[in-house]
Motif scaffolding. Structure first.
Motif, PDB file in Angstrom:
ATOM      1  N   UNK A 176       3.401  -6.379   3.230  1.00 16.17           N
ATOM      2  CA  UNK A 176       3.374  -6.075   2.211  1.00 16.17           C
ATOM      3  C   UNK A 176       2.771  -6.744   1.243  1.00 16.17           C
ATOM      4  N   UNK A 177       1.703  -6.539  -0.085  1.00 13.21           N
ATOM      5  CA  UNK A 177       1.213  -7.930  -0.638  1.00 13.21           C
ATOM      6  C   UNK A 177       1.039  -6.519  -2.176  1.00 13.21           C
ATOM      7  N   UNK A 178       1.495  -8.191  -3.188  1.00 11.22           N
ATOM      8  CA  UNK A 178       1.065  -7.120  -4.450  1.00 11.22           C
ATOM      9  C   UNK A 178      -0.547  -7.863  -4.607  1.00 11.22           C
ATOM     10  N   UNK A 179      -1.440  -7.392  -5.419  1.00  7.73           N
ATOM     11  CA  UNK A 179      -2.625  -7.331  -5.904  1.00  7.73           C
ATOM     12  C   UNK A 179      -2.829  -6.733  -7.472  1.00  7.73           C
ATOM     13  N   UNK A 180      -3.524  -7.330  -8.441  1.00  3.15           N
ATOM     14  CA  UNK A 180      -3.980  -6.483  -9.357  1.00  3.15           C
ATOM     15  C   UNK A 180      -5.037  -5.658  -9.114  1.00  3.15           C
ATOM     16  N   UNK A 181      -4.533  -4.182  -9.833  1.00  2.00           N
ATOM     17  CA  UNK A 181      -4.794  -3.165  -9.794  1.00  2.00           C
ATOM     18  C   UNK A 181      -6.149  -3.302 -10.634  1.00  2.00           C
ATOM     19  N   UNK A 182      -7.296  -3.477 -10.339  1.00  3.37           N
ATOM     20  CA  UNK A 182      -8.872  -3.604 -10.976  1.00  3.37           C
ATOM     21  C   UNK A 182      -9.298  -3.570  -9.566  1.00  3.37           C
ATOM     22  N   UNK A 183     -10.720  -3.118 -10.288  1.00  2.50           N
ATOM     23  CA  UNK A 183     -11.968  -3.076  -9.415  1.00  2.50           C
ATOM     24  C   UNK A 183     -11.932  -3.793  -8.249  1.00  2.50           C
ATOM     25  N   UNK A 184     -12.213  -3.457  -6.272  1.00  3.89           N
ATOM     26  CA  UNK A 184     -12.739  -4.800  -5.441  1.00  3.89           C
ATOM     27  C   UNK A 184     -12.006  -5.432  -5.456  1.00  3.89           C
ATOM     28  N   UNK A 185     -10.104  -5.844  -5.901  1.00  2.00           N
ATOM     29  CA  UNK A 185      -9.253  -6.207  -5.497  1.00  2.00           C
ATOM     30  C   UNK A 185      -8.713  -5.673  -3.545  1.00  2.00           C
ATOM     31  N   UNK A 186      -8.764  -4.538  -3.556  1.00  2.00           N
ATOM     32  CA  UNK A 186      -8.458  -4.049  -2.281  1.00  2.00           C
ATOM     33  C   UNK A 186      -9.460  -4.220  -1.326  1.00  2.00           C
ATOM     34  N   UNK A 187     -11.424  -4.286  -1.577  1.00  2.06           N
ATOM     35  CA  UNK A 187     -12.129  -4.220  -1.006  1.00  2.06           C
ATOM     36  C   UNK A 187     -12.164  -5.814  -0.700  1.00  2.06           C
ATOM     37  N   UNK A 188     -11.840  -7.245  -1.369  1.00  7.97           N
ATOM     38  CA  UNK A 188     -11.111  -7.773  -0.643  1.00  7.97           C
ATOM     39  C   UNK A 188     -10.005  -8.349   0.362  1.00  7.97           C
ATOM     40  N   UNK A 196       1.153  -2.674  -5.382  1.00  8.10           N
ATOM     41  CA  UNK A 196       2.089  -3.390  -4.234  1.00  8.10           C
ATOM     42  C   UNK A 196       1.200  -2.682  -3.087  1.00  8.10           C
ATOM     43  N   UNK A 197       0.727  -3.067  -2.062  1.00  3.56           N
ATOM     44  CA  UNK A 197      -0.250  -2.295  -1.134  1.00  3.56           C
ATOM     45  C   UNK A 197       1.050  -2.851   0.126  1.00  3.56           C
ATOM     46  N   UNK A 198       1.489  -1.969   1.157  1.00  2.00           N
ATOM     47  CA  UNK A 198       2.007  -2.194   2.211  1.00  2.00           C
ATOM     48  C   UNK A 198       1.161  -1.722   3.232  1.00  2.00           C
ATOM     49  N   UNK A 199       0.581  -2.357   4.447  1.00  2.00           N
ATOM     50  CA  UNK A 199      -0.355  -1.947   5.421  1.00  2.00           C
ATOM     51  C   UNK A 199      -0.173  -2.393   6.777  1.00  2.00           C
ATOM     52  N   UNK A 200      -0.098  -1.442   7.466  1.00  2.00           N
ATOM     53  CA  UNK A 200       0.264  -0.889   9.261  1.00  2.00           C
ATOM     54  C   UNK A 200      -1.149  -1.211  10.088  1.00  2.00           C
ATOM     55  N   UNK A 201      -1.119  -3.017  10.406  1.00  2.00           N
ATOM     56  CA  UNK A 201      -2.109  -3.042  11.367  1.00  2.00           C
ATOM     57  C   UNK A 201      -1.727  -3.380  12.936  1.00  2.00           C
ATOM     58  N   UNK A 202      -3.145  -2.915  13.698  1.00  2.00           N
ATOM     59  CA  UNK A 202      -2.880  -3.162  15.321  1.00  2.00           C
ATOM     60  C   UNK A 202      -4.000  -4.577  15.637  1.00  2.00           C
ATOM     61  N   UNK A 203      -3.167  -5.954  16.331  1.00  2.00           N
ATOM     62  CA  UNK A 203      -3.785  -6.799  16.844  1.00  2.00           C
ATOM     63  C   UNK A 203      -4.332  -7.142  18.152  1.00  2.00           C
ATOM     64  N   UNK A 204      -4.624  -7.754  18.794  1.00  2.00           N
ATOM     65  CA  UNK A 204      -4.293  -8.085  20.248  1.00  2.00           C
ATOM     66  C   UNK A 204      -3.841  -8.200  20.781  1.00  2.00           C
ATOM     67  N   UNK A 205      -2.915  -9.201  20.099  1.00  2.00           N
ATOM     68  CA  UNK A 205      -1.838 -10.677  21.163  1.00  2.00           C
ATOM     69  C   UNK A 205      -0.609 -11.036  19.917  1.00  2.00           C
ATOM     70  N   UNK A 237      -3.090 -14.579  -0.527  1.00  2.00           N
ATOM     71  CA  UNK A 237      -1.562 -14.047  -0.695  1.00  2.00           C
ATOM     72  C   UNK A 237      -0.813 -15.077  -0.199  1.00  2.00           C
ATOM     73  N   UNK A 238      -0.005 -16.104  -1.207  1.00  2.00           N
ATOM     74  CA  UNK A 238       1.173 -16.235  -0.220  1.00  2.00           C
ATOM     75  C   UNK A 238       2.229 -15.517  -1.206  1.00  2.00           C
ATOM     76  N   UNK A 239       2.653 -14.381  -1.655  1.00  2.00           N
ATOM     77  CA  UNK A 239       3.544 -14.093  -1.653  1.00  2.00           C
ATOM     78  C   UNK A 239       3.786 -12.560  -0.718  1.00  2.00           C
ATOM     79  N   UNK A 240       3.118 -12.535   0.157  1.00  5.09           N
ATOM     80  CA  UNK A 240       2.999 -11.679   1.667  1.00  5.09           C
ATOM     81  C   UNK A 240       4.373 -11.756   2.320  1.00  5.09           C
ATOM     82  N   UNK A 241       4.370 -10.461   2.005  1.00  5.78           N
ATOM     83  CA  UNK A 241       5.986 -10.525   3.208  1.00  5.78           C
ATOM     84  C   UNK A 241       5.664  -9.591   4.352  1.00  5.78           C
ATOM     85  N   UNK A 242       6.125  -9.745   5.022  1.00  2.00           N
ATOM     86  CA  UNK A 242       6.308  -9.385   6.699  1.00  2.00           C
ATOM     87  C   UNK A 242       7.303  -8.470   6.886  1.00  2.00           C
TER      88      UNK A 242
END
Length: 539
Positions: free
Chosen positions: A465-477, A507-516, A531-536
């Protein structure tokens, strides 16, 4: 006939055509008949008159044609329980029930005498008192001859997991049996050795285990009336499968104990034989045929790994076979750290009854109560090592088998490989090892949970999870970073209302799949850099 000639004779018979084996079924070598059709005695040692038990191939011959491996073109007719009466009564049975127990009556020979003299005894292993039911190699050979027409000779194949763990791994795929369990071997031999009058009366079991499913299937195939008592909490899938195998399934009671009491009462009232998984010489001999096949299929074996736990009949019976054929083969048992039933029993010198898991379908028979001293005595004398593994290791093992072998197994089937996954057996590096995958009966909803949990334990599915500004373009980045790092997005959520940071942020909460694990670490570093405030989310 000596043991070498016996073993060669069994191989010659196996290579003959099915028609030749059926034609010669009535006049096979008396050596085999002398061991396959021993008289039995009841618990009070009054000997039963010897019955003419028909060969398995005869029992599996029907008017519709020849049966191989328990399969025929036409399904046998369903059983009509005419003798079953008042099975819905609420009264419980008071007093003891006389059950039919088996004991081999044979020549006075010591159990695997030559083998035991070469096996070093561990100082930490308690040797149990002697018992008159221990099996011999001849008993296992006779079982192999008797059941060869009714069970699959499962493959023992080289695994692609070998390179990953630094040893030659061969997987004995017993989950490919018709009911998905190795228990078929012991059950089929047990049923074929019953007297003919008992076969006509029928058998009854009371559980939803692999043992009951094997009894339901093979008793139906042998035209033996079979009744299965299950509690109302049993999975509907298990009930359906037992009925499809040909058994009369009766739902009774809310607990397994209620079902067992009711089954014993029905056995007494109707003359059925009440069967429960135990460690008689006949049942252990049938299970011991796994060791015979592994020894034949994989030359120059260094070690064989079996599931252990409370029901250690497979481990004990197969150890008797392997240690007789080659005392230098290491036999290893694996059980769960949460329920080390076998290790506690070996230390105590008797079956431990306070370490069993209560109603946990994930573990199955691995966590069951230790059911007899015969298995313990064989294990204490013949098994080289018993190790325990964590639940996490079992889940990872299930995932590895699904990934590399396309094998869907349960905890009992995966626990042997879990010892290698957890690094519990470093002495096997560079050696040739066989692992018995003994069971594949895992319910679908539980399978889904196990695989999802295993993926997170393996660091191939992670959440942050991480916090980004609620502006157009930040989610795409953010999505651009995930795409650049080749992470597959499984789920993404945005929280605006209950954000505790500054205004106009999300606040964006994201679940992703990686190789290993390495790929996960690379993704984490890339996100922390931007994003230095990213929390795993921790597992």
């Amino acid at each position: 006939m000596n043991f070498a000639a016996q073993f060669l004779y069994s191989r010659v018979l196996k290579n003959r055509s099915p028609r030749e084996r059926f034609r010669e079924d009535e006049d096979y070598d008396p050596f085999w008949q002398s061991y396959a059709e021993q008289p039995f005695s009841k618990k009070d040692d009054n000997k039963i008159k010897k019955q003419d038990v028909p060969g398995l191939c005869d029992l599996h011959r029907c008017k519709d044609g020849l049966m191989r491996n328990g399969l025929i073109a036409q399904k046998p007719p369903s059983i009509n329980p005419e003798r079953l009466k008042d099975f819905g009564e609420e009264d419980y049975l008071n007093g003891d029930v006389k059950t039919w127990e088996m004991k081999i009556v044979s020549r006075n020979e010591e159990l695997l005498t030559d083998t035991l003299s070469h096996i070093p005894q561990s100082s930490s292993t308690t040797i149990l008192s002697s018992c008159n039911k221990l099996i011999r190699f001849e008993d296992i050979s006779a079982a192999a001859f008797k059941i060869q027409c009714g069970v699959q000779k499962t493959p023992c194949m080289y695994s692609r997991l070998s390179k990953q763990y630094g040893m030659d791994i061969y997987l004995k795929k017993e989950y490919l049996q018709y009911t998905g369990s190795v228990k078929e071997r012991g059950v089929l031999y047990l049923l074929t050795t019953l007297p003919q009058d008992q076969q006509r009366k029928g058998v009854i079991v009371a559980s939803d285990s692999n043992f009951s499913m094997a009894v339901a299937y093979h008793a139906s195939e042998l035209r033996i009336p079979v009744f299965v008592i299950m509690s109302t909490s049993t999975s509907p899938v298990r009930v359906k499968m037992c009925r499809e195998y040909g058994a009369m399934v009766i739902s009774y009671g809310t607990t397994a104990k209620d079902s067992q009491i009711h089954a014993r009462r029905l056995a007494q009232e109707n003359g059925y034989l009440y069967l429960e998984e135990e460690d008689s010489a006949v049942y252990l001999s049938g299970l011991g045929t796994v060791g015979l096949e592994v020894y034949e299929q994989v030359p120059k074996l260094d070690a064989v790994i079996f599931p252990a736990g409370g029901h250690c009949g497979l481990l004990a019976g197969s150890a008797a076979t392997l240690k007789y054929l080659n005392p230098h083969i290491s036999v290893i048992g694996v059980e769960s750290e949460s329920f080390p039933v076998l290790q506690h029993s070996l230390k105590a010198g008797h079956p431990a009854e306070d370490q069993a898991c209560n109603n946990h379908h994930f573990y199955g028979d691995v966590s069951g109560v230790c059911f007899g001293s015969n298995s313990l005595q064989l294990t204490g004398k013949l098994v080289d090592k018993v190790v325990a593994v964590r639940e996490e290791d079992i889940l990872i093992s299930m995932l590895r088998l699904l990934e590399y072998e396309r094998a869907t197994v349960d905890a009992e089937g995966a626990i042997g490989l879990a010892a290698l996954v957890a690094g519990k057996l470093p002495e096997l590096k560079g050696k040739r090892v066989a692992v018995v995958i003994c069971s594949g009966n895992l319910e679908l909803h539980l399978l889904q949970q196990c695989i999802a949990r295993a993926l997170t334990l393996d660091n191939t599915v992670c959440r942050f999870s991480l916090v980004i500004s609620d502006c157009p373009g930040d989610m795409s980045k953010l999505l651009e970073i995930l795409a650049r790092e080749e992470a597959r997005v499984l789920d993404i959520k945005q929280e605006r209302t209950f954000v505790t940071s500054e205004l106009f942020t999300v606040e964006v909460i994201c679940t992703v799949e990686t190789r290993d694990k390495i790929h996960t670490a690379q993704l984490r570093n890339a996100l922390l850099e931007r994003y230095p405030t990213t929390t795993w989310t921790q597992r």
